[in-house]
Scaffold this motif. Sequence first.
Motif, short mmCIF file in Angstrom:
data_model
loop_
_atom_site.label_atom_id
_atom_site.label_comp_id
_atom_site.label_asym_id
_atom_site.label_seq_id
_atom_site.Cartn_x
_atom_site.Cartn_y
_atom_site.Cartn_z
N ILE A 123 0.41 -1.60 3.00
CA ILE A 123 -0.90 -1.39 3.62
C ILE A 123 -1.06 0.10 4.01
O ILE A 123 -2.11 0.69 3.80
N ALA A 124 0.03 0.68 4.52
CA ALA A 124 -0.02 2.11 4.88
C ALA A 124 -0.31 2.95 3.64
O ALA A 124 -1.07 3.92 3.69
N LEU A 143 -10.15 -5.57 1.72
CA LEU A 143 -9.48 -4.87 0.63
C LEU A 143 -8.03 -5.34 0.48
O LEU A 143 -7.55 -5.60 -0.62
N VAL A 144 -7.34 -5.46 1.62
CA VAL A 144 -5.94 -5.90 1.60
C VAL A 144 -5.85 -7.30 1.00
O VAL A 144 -5.00 -7.58 0.14
N LEU A 167 -0.30 0.40 12.95
CA LEU A 167 -0.45 1.83 13.25
C LEU A 167 -1.17 2.60 12.14
O LEU A 167 -2.10 3.36 12.41
N ALA A 168 -0.75 2.37 10.88
CA ALA A 168 -1.33 3.16 9.78
C ALA A 168 -2.83 2.87 9.65
O ALA A 168 -3.63 3.78 9.38
N VAL A 169 -3.21 1.62 9.86
CA VAL A 169 -4.63 1.25 9.76
C VAL A 169 -5.41 1.94 10.87
O VAL A 169 -6.45 2.56 10.65
N ILE A 181 -2.23 -8.23 -1.01
CA ILE A 181 -1.11 -7.69 -0.23
C ILE A 181 -0.91 -8.58 1.00
O ILE A 181 -1.87 -8.85 1.73
N PRO A 182 0.32 -9.05 1.25
CA PRO A 182 0.53 -9.86 2.45
C PRO A 182 0.19 -9.04 3.70
O PRO A 182 0.48 -7.84 3.77
N LEU A 183 -0.40 -9.70 4.70
CA LEU A 183 -0.87 -8.99 5.90
C LEU A 183 0.27 -8.34 6.68
O LEU A 183 0.04 -7.42 7.45
#
Length: 402
Positions: free
Chosen positions: A207-208, A193-194, A257-259, A199-201
Amino acid sequence: MTKLLAIAQPTLAYFGEKDAQQLAIIRRLVADLNLPVEIRSCPTLREASGLALSSRNQYLSVIERAEAVSLWRSLQSAQQAFRQGEREAIPLLAGVKAELATAPGIQVQYVELVHPQTLAPLARVEAAGLLAIAAFVGGTRLIDNVILVNRQPIIAIDGPAGSGKSTVTRRLAQAMGLLHLDTGAMYRAVTWLVMKQGIPLNDEASIAELMGEMKVELLPTDSWEEPTRVRINNEEVTDAIRTPEVTASVSPLSAQLAVRQALVAEQRRLGQRGGLVAEGRDIGTNVFPNAELKIYLTASVEERAKRRWQEFQNRGLTDISLEKLQREIQQRDYQDSTRPLAPLRQAADAIEINTDRLTIEEVMEEIVQRYQEKLALSGDNPAPALDRPGKPIPKKGLSSPP
Ligand code: DC
């Protein structure tokens, strides 16, 4: 506590499960204030007698120490009653008090049955209950507790890429009639999805944000070979998440962390009722630390690269060299096992199985054997037999085509 966390700013903070109320309050605090820290719990360590280790035990006389064992014994008798079907608070608490009353030197301060997260008193255990004791033994105040969980057993299978986890877990789940939870597929789906959104990794903030509106689904199918379809935000991604591009990007993404917070919460939700085989990197250490059986599958890097190479060949991806796969696997091992959050490592109570020279059947038999031993010890129902009628398990090696 907020002040301490603000000053030290740890990414990880460890708290003992013995003070279960403290742990519940801190977890709630971190969730409510959205603090960027992962709270990990450490299981209570015990002496051979069952007495929970504590610095306070040094104040106990020999007689008091013997009496203090009643705390654990009383919790165990409640655990036993719970396993035999007792769910009501009144008889569970009465059993604990009766056991404590046999030790004259114990002054009970409280015996409570509460919800493990909210700490609200329970009249009956539905999903789970925290049974906690505080008591004076002589002049020393001791605490202890047990979590009563109303769920089917969980098997946790961890290990590095290519150790045979997916094949074994998939077939075990089918043969034993358990749900299959492929947590790697969830991290892969998020990576897909990212990447799709461009969206850059390393853009952790975006991403959060994406995690807040992301819905990942593992849908069971009737297929013997592909029992789970994967969807993210309603898009079918079962095959798309297995490409070399996703595989190359999943490690750095799964270190965020958020992932991890979003996916671990979802995994725990899916595991609430148990009855599943879960595979990943941190299942036994972090996602389900109370799993009934923990397995750590390993294999040499050479063997694992060979298996991956064979998989790619079978899918028509013939331009990938064995050496390249070996390098990639080594790199993924390194990234997965050295990241600060929930790194790949064997849980202290996990059983290691090296699959280098074993067939799928041999690995499965070993796991089922261990599962039956564990359940027999805990007094629960034994595991279902492996060879269910009409579901023959194909005789294949771990590296064989899916
Ligand atoms: O098992 P797999 O190869 O599909 O996993 C893909 C990646 O996801 C792996 O490199 C690390 C990450 N992962 C993780 O961090 N924690 C898990 N429980 C499962 C997978």
